[in-house]
Enzyme design. Structure first.
Site, PDB file in Angstrom:
ATOM      1  N   ARG A 161       0.822  -1.210   0.000  1.00  0.00           N
ATOM      2  CA  ARG A 161       0.000   0.000   0.000  1.00  0.00           C
ATOM      3  C   ARG A 161       0.864   1.270   0.000  1.00  0.00           C
ATOM      4  O   ARG A 161       0.550   2.263   0.662  1.00  0.00           O
ATOM      5  CB  ARG A 161      -0.954   0.041   1.224  1.00  0.00           C
ATOM      6  CG  ARG A 161      -1.829  -1.165   1.346  1.00  0.00           C
ATOM      7  CD  ARG A 161      -2.802  -1.361   0.196  1.00  0.00           C
ATOM      8  NE  ARG A 161      -3.462  -2.645   0.341  1.00  0.00           N
ATOM      9  CZ  ARG A 161      -3.071  -3.772  -0.281  1.00  0.00           C
ATOM     10  NH1 ARG A 161      -2.050  -3.759  -1.129  1.00  0.00           N
ATOM     11  NH2 ARG A 161      -3.695  -4.893  -0.089  1.00  0.00           N
ATOM     12  N   SER A 210     -10.170   0.112   3.710  1.00  0.00           N
ATOM     13  CA  SER A 210      -9.509  -0.179   4.984  1.00  0.00           C
ATOM     14  C   SER A 210      -9.029   1.106   5.644  1.00  0.00           C
ATOM     15  O   SER A 210      -8.397   1.945   5.008  1.00  0.00           O
ATOM     16  CB  SER A 210      -8.301  -1.088   4.765  1.00  0.00           C
ATOM     17  OG  SER A 210      -8.743  -2.317   4.267  1.00  0.00           O
ATOM     18  N   GLU A 281      -4.178   3.588   6.614  1.00  0.00           N
ATOM     19  CA  GLU A 281      -4.049   3.312   5.183  1.00  0.00           C
ATOM     20  C   GLU A 281      -4.726   4.431   4.388  1.00  0.00           C
ATOM     21  O   GLU A 281      -4.243   4.845   3.348  1.00  0.00           O
ATOM     22  CB  GLU A 281      -4.710   1.962   4.844  1.00  0.00           C
ATOM     23  CG  GLU A 281      -4.625   1.611   3.361  1.00  0.00           C
ATOM     24  CD  GLU A 281      -4.982   0.164   3.067  1.00  0.00           C
ATOM     25  OE1 GLU A 281      -4.662  -0.725   3.880  1.00  0.00           O
ATOM     26  OE2 GLU A 281      -5.587  -0.071   2.006  1.00  0.00           O
TER      27      GLU A 281
HETATM   28  C1  LIG Z   1     -15.473  -0.707  -0.389  1.00  0.00           C
HETATM   29  C2  LIG Z   1     -13.994  -0.500  -0.593  1.00  0.00           C
HETATM   30  C3  LIG Z   1     -13.154  -1.598  -0.719  1.00  0.00           C
HETATM   31  C4  LIG Z   1     -11.792  -1.426  -0.895  1.00  0.00           C
HETATM   32  N1  LIG Z   1     -10.989  -2.519  -1.018  1.00  0.00           N
HETATM   33  C5  LIG Z   1      -9.675  -2.368  -1.207  1.00  0.00           C
HETATM   34  C6  LIG Z   1      -8.809  -3.526  -1.331  1.00  0.00           C
HETATM   35  O1  LIG Z   1      -9.239  -4.678  -1.307  1.00  0.00           O
HETATM   36  N2  LIG Z   1      -7.484  -3.310  -1.498  1.00  0.00           N
HETATM   37  C7  LIG Z   1      -6.956  -2.059  -1.559  1.00  0.00           C
HETATM   38  O2  LIG Z   1      -5.740  -1.925  -1.725  1.00  0.00           O
HETATM   39  N3  LIG Z   1      -7.737  -0.944  -1.444  1.00  0.00           N
HETATM   40  C8  LIG Z   1      -9.072  -1.084  -1.267  1.00  0.00           C
HETATM   41  N4  LIG Z   1      -9.863   0.034  -1.150  1.00  0.00           N
HETATM   42  C9  LIG Z   1      -9.251   1.375  -1.169  1.00  0.00           C
HETATM   43  C10 LIG Z   1      -9.201   2.035  -2.554  1.00  0.00           C
HETATM   44  O3  LIG Z   1     -10.258   1.559  -3.372  1.00  0.00           O
HETATM   45  C11 LIG Z   1      -7.868   1.801  -3.268  1.00  0.00           C
HETATM   46  O4  LIG Z   1      -6.788   2.339  -2.553  1.00  0.00           O
HETATM   47  C12 LIG Z   1      -7.904   2.420  -4.675  1.00  0.00           C
HETATM   48  O5  LIG Z   1      -6.805   1.967  -5.418  1.00  0.00           O
HETATM   49  C13 LIG Z   1      -7.895   3.947  -4.646  1.00  0.00           C
HETATM   50  O6  LIG Z   1      -8.128   4.370  -5.958  1.00  0.00           O
HETATM   51  P1  LIG Z   1      -8.835   5.755  -6.277  1.00  0.00           P
HETATM   52  O7  LIG Z   1      -8.767   5.962  -7.731  1.00  0.00           O
HETATM   53  O8  LIG Z   1     -10.195   5.802  -5.674  1.00  0.00           O
HETATM   54  O9  LIG Z   1      -7.858   6.743  -5.533  1.00  0.00           O
HETATM   55  P2  LIG Z   1      -8.264   7.966  -4.573  1.00  0.00           P
HETATM   56  O10 LIG Z   1      -8.902   7.421  -3.340  1.00  0.00           O
HETATM   57  O11 LIG Z   1      -8.981   8.986  -5.353  1.00  0.00           O
HETATM   58  O12 LIG Z   1      -6.811   8.496  -4.186  1.00  0.00           O
HETATM   59  C14 LIG Z   1      -5.928   7.726  -3.398  1.00  0.00           C
HETATM   60  C15 LIG Z   1      -4.535   8.326  -3.504  1.00  0.00           C
HETATM   61  O13 LIG Z   1      -4.076   8.198  -4.833  1.00  0.00           O
HETATM   62  C16 LIG Z   1      -3.832   9.490  -5.413  1.00  0.00           C
HETATM   63  N5  LIG Z   1      -4.249   9.404  -6.817  1.00  0.00           N
HETATM   64  C17 LIG Z   1      -5.412   8.929  -7.321  1.00  0.00           C
HETATM   65  N6  LIG Z   1      -5.363   8.933  -8.665  1.00  0.00           N
HETATM   66  C18 LIG Z   1      -4.156   9.430  -9.008  1.00  0.00           C
HETATM   67  C19 LIG Z   1      -3.495   9.680 -10.246  1.00  0.00           C
HETATM   68  N7  LIG Z   1      -4.049   9.409 -11.430  1.00  0.00           N
HETATM   69  N8  LIG Z   1      -2.245  10.209 -10.214  1.00  0.00           N
HETATM   70  C20 LIG Z   1      -1.642  10.493  -9.034  1.00  0.00           C
HETATM   71  N9  LIG Z   1      -2.214  10.298  -7.834  1.00  0.00           N
HETATM   72  C21 LIG Z   1      -3.448   9.754  -7.830  1.00  0.00           C
HETATM   73  C22 LIG Z   1      -4.648  10.462  -4.574  1.00  0.00           C
HETATM   74  O14 LIG Z   1      -4.108  11.773  -4.630  1.00  0.00           O
HETATM   75  C23 LIG Z   1      -4.496   9.827  -3.197  1.00  0.00           C
HETATM   76  O15 LIG Z   1      -3.245  10.120  -2.643  1.00  0.00           O
HETATM   77  C24 LIG Z   1     -11.248  -0.111  -0.967  1.00  0.00           C
HETATM   78  C25 LIG Z   1     -12.098   0.993  -0.864  1.00  0.00           C
HETATM   79  C26 LIG Z   1     -13.466   0.814  -0.673  1.00  0.00           C
HETATM   80  C27 LIG Z   1     -14.357   2.018  -0.585  1.00  0.00           C
END
Ligand SMILES: Cc1cc2nc3c(=O)[nH]c(=O)nc-3n(C[C@H](O)[C@H](O)[C@H](O)COP(=O)(O)OP(=O)(O)OC[C@H]3O[C@@H](n4cnc5c(N)ncnc54)[C@H](O)[C@@H]3O)c2cc1C
Length: 294
Positions: A161, A210, A281
Protein backbone atom coordinates in the site's frame (compact mmCIF):
# COMPACT_ATOMS: atom_id res chain seq x y z
CA UNK A 1 -6.70 25.77 -20.68
CA UNK A 2 -9.21 23.37 -19.12
CA UNK A 3 -11.85 25.25 -17.07
CA UNK A 4 -11.19 25.71 -13.36
CA UNK A 5 -14.25 25.38 -11.08
CA UNK A 6 -14.34 26.95 -7.63
CA UNK A 7 -15.63 25.41 -4.42
CA UNK A 8 -16.44 21.88 -5.66
CA UNK A 9 -17.39 19.68 -2.72
CA UNK A 10 -14.97 16.89 -1.80
CA UNK A 11 -17.91 15.08 -0.24
CA UNK A 12 -19.11 14.54 -3.80
CA UNK A 13 -15.71 13.34 -4.99
CA UNK A 14 -15.14 10.68 -2.32
CA UNK A 15 -16.85 7.37 -1.60
CA UNK A 16 -17.26 8.09 2.14
CA UNK A 17 -19.08 11.30 1.18
CA UNK A 18 -17.51 13.71 3.66
CA UNK A 19 -15.24 16.72 3.21
CA UNK A 20 -15.46 20.45 2.53
CA UNK A 21 -14.80 22.43 -0.64
CA UNK A 22 -11.77 22.26 -2.93
CA UNK A 23 -10.14 25.63 -3.56
CA UNK A 24 -10.27 24.82 -7.28
CA UNK A 25 -11.09 21.85 -9.50
CA UNK A 26 -9.95 21.09 -13.04
CA UNK A 27 -10.85 18.16 -15.29
CA UNK A 28 -8.03 17.73 -17.82
CA UNK A 29 -8.84 15.37 -20.71
CA UNK A 30 -5.36 14.95 -22.25
CA UNK A 31 -1.71 15.06 -21.20
CA UNK A 32 -1.44 18.54 -22.74
CA UNK A 33 -4.39 19.81 -20.67
CA UNK A 34 -2.94 18.13 -17.59
CA UNK A 35 0.40 19.91 -18.13
CA UNK A 36 -1.49 23.21 -18.43
CA UNK A 37 -3.41 22.59 -15.21
CA UNK A 38 -0.19 21.71 -13.37
CA UNK A 39 1.44 24.87 -14.75
CA UNK A 40 -1.56 26.89 -13.55
CA UNK A 41 -1.24 25.42 -10.04
CA UNK A 42 2.44 26.25 -9.94
CA UNK A 43 1.85 29.82 -11.17
CA UNK A 44 -0.86 30.33 -8.54
CA UNK A 45 1.24 28.73 -5.77
CA UNK A 46 -1.39 26.02 -5.25
CA UNK A 47 -0.77 22.44 -4.14
CA UNK A 48 -2.21 19.67 -6.32
CA UNK A 49 -4.48 16.81 -5.30
CA UNK A 50 -5.36 14.21 -7.93
CA UNK A 51 -8.58 12.40 -7.09
CA UNK A 52 -9.47 9.10 -8.74
CA UNK A 53 -12.72 7.64 -7.43
CA UNK A 54 -11.90 9.04 -4.00
CA UNK A 55 -12.19 5.54 -2.57
CA UNK A 56 -9.23 5.86 -0.25
CA UNK A 57 -9.53 9.50 0.74
CA UNK A 58 -10.66 11.32 3.88
CA UNK A 59 -10.92 15.07 3.27
CA UNK A 60 -11.16 17.62 6.07
CA UNK A 61 -14.46 19.35 6.82
CA UNK A 62 -12.84 22.74 6.10
CA UNK A 63 -11.91 21.57 2.62
CA UNK A 64 -8.63 21.44 0.76
CA UNK A 65 -6.57 24.45 -0.23
CA UNK A 66 -5.33 22.95 -3.49
CA UNK A 67 -6.13 22.47 -7.14
CA UNK A 68 -8.02 19.18 -7.30
CA UNK A 69 -7.59 17.27 -10.55
CA UNK A 70 -10.10 14.78 -11.91
CA UNK A 71 -8.72 13.15 -15.05
CA UNK A 72 -11.20 12.55 -17.85
CA UNK A 73 -11.37 11.96 -21.62
CA UNK A 74 -8.32 10.17 -23.00
CA UNK A 75 -6.89 10.09 -19.48
CA UNK A 76 -9.72 7.69 -18.57
CA UNK A 77 -9.61 5.57 -21.74
CA UNK A 78 -8.54 1.93 -21.96
CA UNK A 79 -6.75 0.34 -24.91
CA UNK A 80 -6.28 -3.41 -25.22
CA UNK A 81 -2.91 -4.44 -26.67
CA UNK A 82 -1.43 -7.86 -27.42
CA UNK A 83 0.24 -8.20 -24.02
CA UNK A 84 -2.19 -6.38 -21.76
CA UNK A 85 -3.75 -2.95 -21.33
CA UNK A 86 -2.79 0.69 -21.62
CA UNK A 87 -5.18 2.53 -19.33
CA UNK A 88 -5.63 6.21 -18.55
CA UNK A 89 -4.87 7.09 -14.94
CA UNK A 90 -8.59 7.64 -14.35
CA UNK A 91 -9.74 4.39 -15.98
CA UNK A 92 -11.69 2.49 -13.35
CA UNK A 93 -10.64 -0.98 -12.25
CA UNK A 94 -14.08 -2.20 -13.31
CA UNK A 95 -13.66 -0.96 -16.89
CA UNK A 96 -10.06 -2.26 -17.08
CA UNK A 97 -11.17 -5.64 -15.83
CA UNK A 98 -14.12 -5.88 -18.24
CA UNK A 99 -12.03 -4.86 -21.25
CA UNK A 100 -9.31 -7.36 -20.28
CA UNK A 101 -11.84 -10.14 -19.73
CA UNK A 102 -13.54 -9.55 -23.08
CA UNK A 103 -10.13 -9.75 -24.76
CA UNK A 104 -9.29 -13.00 -22.93
CA UNK A 105 -6.62 -11.37 -20.76
CA UNK A 106 -6.36 -12.41 -17.12
CA UNK A 107 -4.37 -11.04 -14.19
CA UNK A 108 -6.48 -8.10 -13.01
CA UNK A 109 -9.07 -10.23 -11.23
CA UNK A 110 -7.59 -9.25 -7.85
CA UNK A 111 -8.89 -5.70 -8.46
CA UNK A 112 -12.52 -6.71 -9.02
CA UNK A 113 -13.66 -5.53 -5.58
CA UNK A 114 -11.39 -2.48 -5.37
CA UNK A 115 -13.53 0.51 -6.35
CA UNK A 116 -10.68 2.69 -7.62
CA UNK A 117 -8.83 3.76 -10.76
CA UNK A 118 -5.65 2.53 -12.40
CA UNK A 119 -3.79 5.69 -11.27
CA UNK A 120 -5.07 5.41 -7.70
CA UNK A 121 -4.23 1.70 -7.78
CA UNK A 122 -0.62 2.38 -8.71
CA UNK A 123 -0.20 5.22 -6.20
CA UNK A 124 -1.61 3.08 -3.39
CA UNK A 125 -0.21 -0.17 -4.82
CA UNK A 126 -3.72 -1.40 -4.11
CA UNK A 127 -4.23 -5.12 -3.85
CA UNK A 128 -6.27 -8.01 -2.59
CA UNK A 129 -6.13 -11.81 -2.43
CA UNK A 130 -2.33 -11.88 -2.41
CA UNK A 131 -1.81 -9.73 -5.51
CA UNK A 132 -1.43 -6.01 -6.13
CA UNK A 133 -0.70 -3.53 -8.91
CA UNK A 134 3.04 -4.21 -8.71
CA UNK A 135 2.32 -7.71 -10.10
CA UNK A 136 0.89 -6.38 -13.37
CA UNK A 137 2.46 -2.95 -13.85
CA UNK A 138 5.02 -2.60 -16.64
CA UNK A 139 5.37 1.19 -16.51
CA UNK A 140 3.42 4.33 -15.71
CA UNK A 141 3.46 7.77 -17.33
CA UNK A 142 3.98 10.31 -14.56
CA UNK A 143 3.31 13.95 -15.38
CA UNK A 144 4.48 16.89 -13.27
CA UNK A 145 4.65 20.64 -13.84
CA UNK A 146 8.20 20.04 -15.13
CA UNK A 147 7.43 17.40 -17.74
CA UNK A 148 6.45 13.78 -18.20
CA UNK A 149 8.27 10.49 -17.94
CA UNK A 150 7.60 6.75 -18.05
CA UNK A 151 8.65 5.04 -14.83
CA UNK A 152 8.93 1.37 -13.81
CA UNK A 153 7.63 -0.33 -10.65
CA UNK A 154 11.20 -0.18 -9.29
CA UNK A 155 11.34 3.58 -9.87
CA UNK A 156 8.00 3.85 -8.06
CA UNK A 157 9.25 1.92 -5.02
CA UNK A 158 6.00 -0.07 -4.83
CA UNK A 159 5.50 -1.86 -1.51
CA UNK A 160 2.53 -2.80 0.68
CA UNK A 161 0.00 0.00 0.00
CA UNK A 162 2.86 2.36 -0.78
CA UNK A 163 4.55 4.12 -3.67
CA UNK A 164 7.19 6.81 -3.69
CA UNK A 165 4.95 9.19 -5.68
CA UNK A 166 4.28 12.54 -4.05
CA UNK A 167 1.92 15.48 -4.38
CA UNK A 168 2.08 16.93 -7.89
CA UNK A 169 3.07 13.59 -9.49
CA UNK A 170 0.12 12.61 -11.65
CA UNK A 171 -0.21 9.11 -13.09
CA UNK A 172 -1.63 9.83 -16.53
CA UNK A 173 -1.26 6.37 -18.08
CA UNK A 174 -0.62 2.87 -16.87
CA UNK A 175 0.67 -0.01 -18.96
CA UNK A 176 0.07 -3.46 -17.56
CA UNK A 177 1.07 -6.96 -18.59
CA UNK A 178 -1.64 -9.62 -18.57
CA UNK A 179 -1.73 -13.27 -19.64
CA UNK A 180 -4.09 -15.28 -21.82
CA UNK A 181 -7.08 -16.61 -19.85
CA UNK A 182 -10.53 -17.69 -21.08
CA UNK A 183 -13.21 -15.06 -20.29
CA UNK A 184 -15.40 -17.72 -18.64
CA UNK A 185 -12.61 -18.53 -16.16
CA UNK A 186 -12.10 -14.84 -15.41
CA UNK A 187 -15.84 -14.42 -14.87
CA UNK A 188 -15.90 -17.39 -12.47
CA UNK A 189 -12.95 -16.10 -10.43
CA UNK A 190 -14.47 -12.62 -10.20
CA UNK A 191 -17.85 -14.01 -9.08
CA UNK A 192 -16.12 -16.03 -6.37
CA UNK A 193 -14.03 -13.08 -5.13
CA UNK A 194 -17.02 -10.72 -5.09
CA UNK A 195 -19.07 -13.26 -3.13
CA UNK A 196 -16.22 -13.53 -0.57
CA UNK A 197 -16.17 -9.73 -0.31
CA UNK A 198 -19.90 -9.42 0.21
CA UNK A 199 -19.77 -12.03 2.96
CA UNK A 200 -17.06 -10.27 4.96
CA UNK A 201 -17.04 -6.53 4.17
CA UNK A 202 -19.58 -3.67 3.98
CA UNK A 203 -19.81 -3.43 0.18
CA UNK A 204 -23.05 -1.44 0.03
CA UNK A 205 -22.16 1.33 2.52
CA UNK A 206 -20.31 4.62 2.16
CA UNK A 207 -16.72 3.90 3.31
CA UNK A 208 -13.14 4.65 2.25
CA UNK A 209 -11.94 1.04 2.36
CA UNK A 210 -9.51 -0.18 4.98
CA UNK A 211 -8.89 2.41 7.68
CA UNK A 212 -5.57 0.98 8.89
CA UNK A 213 -2.85 -1.11 7.28
CA UNK A 214 -2.57 -4.63 8.61
CA UNK A 215 0.25 -4.70 11.17
CA UNK A 216 3.00 -7.33 11.04
CA UNK A 217 1.87 -10.56 12.70
CA UNK A 218 -1.08 -12.85 12.36
CA UNK A 219 -3.89 -10.64 13.61
CA UNK A 220 -5.19 -8.18 11.04
CA UNK A 221 -6.31 -4.66 11.98
CA UNK A 222 -9.99 -5.59 11.54
CA UNK A 223 -9.80 -8.59 13.83
CA UNK A 224 -7.89 -6.57 16.45
CA UNK A 225 -10.50 -3.82 16.49
CA UNK A 226 -13.27 -6.42 16.61
CA UNK A 227 -11.60 -8.00 19.67
CA UNK A 228 -11.49 -4.51 21.22
CA UNK A 229 -15.29 -4.56 20.99
CA UNK A 230 -15.42 -1.69 18.52
CA UNK A 231 -17.81 -3.10 15.91
CA UNK A 232 -20.79 -0.74 15.74
CA UNK A 233 -19.04 1.95 17.85
CA UNK A 234 -20.27 5.41 16.78
CA UNK A 235 -19.10 8.99 16.93
CA UNK A 236 -21.65 11.41 15.48
CA UNK A 237 -22.70 10.10 12.06
CA UNK A 238 -19.69 7.77 11.63
CA UNK A 239 -19.68 4.16 12.75
CA UNK A 240 -17.14 1.34 12.87
CA UNK A 241 -18.71 -1.18 10.54
CA UNK A 242 -20.66 -3.92 12.34
CA UNK A 243 -19.54 -6.23 9.51
CA UNK A 244 -15.76 -5.53 9.45
CA UNK A 245 -14.08 -3.42 12.12
CA UNK A 246 -11.39 -2.03 9.78
CA UNK A 247 -14.06 -0.02 7.92
CA UNK A 248 -15.76 3.22 8.95
CA UNK A 249 -19.23 3.77 7.54
CA UNK A 250 -20.87 7.11 6.92
CA UNK A 251 -23.99 5.96 8.73
CA UNK A 252 -25.86 9.24 8.95
CA UNK A 253 -24.43 12.60 7.89
CA UNK A 254 -20.91 11.86 9.16
CA UNK A 255 -18.27 14.56 9.23
CA UNK A 256 -14.59 14.13 8.73
CA UNK A 257 -14.10 15.01 12.41
CA UNK A 258 -16.38 12.07 13.37
CA UNK A 259 -14.25 9.68 11.29
CA UNK A 260 -11.01 11.02 12.79
CA UNK A 261 -12.41 10.68 16.33
CA UNK A 262 -13.19 7.02 15.62
CA UNK A 263 -9.68 6.47 14.27
CA UNK A 264 -8.12 8.06 17.36
CA UNK A 265 -10.19 5.81 19.63
CA UNK A 266 -9.43 2.70 17.54
CA UNK A 267 -5.69 3.35 17.70
CA UNK A 268 -5.84 3.97 21.44
CA UNK A 269 -7.68 0.70 22.04
CA UNK A 270 -5.43 -1.37 19.74
CA UNK A 271 -2.38 -0.01 21.56
CA UNK A 272 -3.94 -0.68 24.97
CA UNK A 273 -5.13 -4.23 24.20
CA UNK A 274 -2.45 -5.45 21.78
CA UNK A 275 0.51 -3.08 22.22
CA UNK A 276 0.28 -2.34 18.49
CA UNK A 277 0.45 1.10 16.89
CA UNK A 278 -1.90 1.01 13.91
CA UNK A 279 -0.82 2.99 10.87
CA UNK A 280 -3.52 4.54 8.74
CA UNK A 281 -4.05 3.31 5.18
CA UNK A 282 -6.58 5.98 4.21
CA UNK A 283 -5.04 9.10 2.67
CA UNK A 284 -5.70 12.32 4.64
CA UNK A 285 -6.17 15.56 2.73
CA UNK A 286 -6.77 18.88 4.42
CA UNK A 287 -6.35 17.14 7.79
CA UNK A 288 -3.56 17.08 10.35
CA UNK A 289 -1.85 13.76 11.11
CA UNK A 290 -3.43 11.66 13.86
CA UNK A 291 -2.06 12.65 17.27
CA UNK A 292 0.78 10.45 18.57
CA UNK A 293 -0.20 7.83 21.15
CA UNK A 294 0.88 8.72 24.68
C1 LIG B 1 -15.47 -0.71 -0.39
C2 LIG B 1 -13.99 -0.50 -0.59
C3 LIG B 1 -13.15 -1.60 -0.72
C4 LIG B 1 -11.79 -1.43 -0.90
N1 LIG B 1 -10.99 -2.52 -1.02
C5 LIG B 1 -9.67 -2.37 -1.21
C6 LIG B 1 -8.81 -3.53 -1.33
O1 LIG B 1 -9.24 -4.68 -1.31
N2 LIG B 1 -7.48 -3.31 -1.50
C7 LIG B 1 -6.96 -2.06 -1.56
O2 LIG B 1 -5.74 -1.92 -1.72
N3 LIG B 1 -7.74 -0.94 -1.44
C8 LIG B 1 -9.07 -1.08 -1.27
N4 LIG B 1 -9.86 0.03 -1.15
C9 LIG B 1 -9.25 1.37 -1.17
C10 LIG B 1 -9.20 2.04 -2.55
O3 LIG B 1 -10.26 1.56 -3.37
C11 LIG B 1 -7.87 1.80 -3.27
O4 LIG B 1 -6.79 2.34 -2.55
C12 LIG B 1 -7.90 2.42 -4.67
O5 LIG B 1 -6.81 1.97 -5.42
C13 LIG B 1 -7.89 3.95 -4.65
O6 LIG B 1 -8.13 4.37 -5.96
P1 LIG B 1 -8.83 5.76 -6.28
O7 LIG B 1 -8.77 5.96 -7.73
O8 LIG B 1 -10.19 5.80 -5.67
O9 LIG B 1 -7.86 6.74 -5.53
P2 LIG B 1 -8.26 7.97 -4.57
O10 LIG B 1 -8.90 7.42 -3.34
O11 LIG B 1 -8.98 8.99 -5.35
O12 LIG B 1 -6.81 8.50 -4.19
C14 LIG B 1 -5.93 7.73 -3.40
C15 LIG B 1 -4.53 8.33 -3.50
O13 LIG B 1 -4.08 8.20 -4.83
C16 LIG B 1 -3.83 9.49 -5.41
N5 LIG B 1 -4.25 9.40 -6.82
C17 LIG B 1 -5.41 8.93 -7.32
N6 LIG B 1 -5.36 8.93 -8.67
C18 LIG B 1 -4.16 9.43 -9.01
C19 LIG B 1 -3.50 9.68 -10.25
N7 LIG B 1 -4.05 9.41 -11.43
N8 LIG B 1 -2.24 10.21 -10.21
C20 LIG B 1 -1.64 10.49 -9.03
N9 LIG B 1 -2.21 10.30 -7.83
C21 LIG B 1 -3.45 9.75 -7.83
C22 LIG B 1 -4.65 10.46 -4.57
O14 LIG B 1 -4.11 11.77 -4.63
C23 LIG B 1 -4.50 9.83 -3.20
O15 LIG B 1 -3.24 10.12 -2.64
C24 LIG B 1 -11.25 -0.11 -0.97
C25 LIG B 1 -12.10 0.99 -0.86
C26 LIG B 1 -13.47 0.81 -0.67
C27 LIG B 1 -14.36 2.02 -0.59
Amino acid sequence: MTAVEQGASLAKLTTIGVGGPARALARPRSVAELREALGFARAEGLGVLTVGLGSNLLAGDAGVDALVLRLEGELAAVEVVETGLIAGGAATNAVCLHRARDAGLGGLEFACAIPGTAGGGVVMNAGAYGRDWSDVLVRALVVTADGEKWVTPDDLGLAYRHSALGEGDVVARVECRLGRRPPADIRATVAELIAQRKATQPTNKRTFGSVFKNPAGETGAGRMLELCGLKGHRVGGAMISPKHANFIENADGATSADCVALMVEARRRAREEFGVVLEREVVFVGLPELPPLE
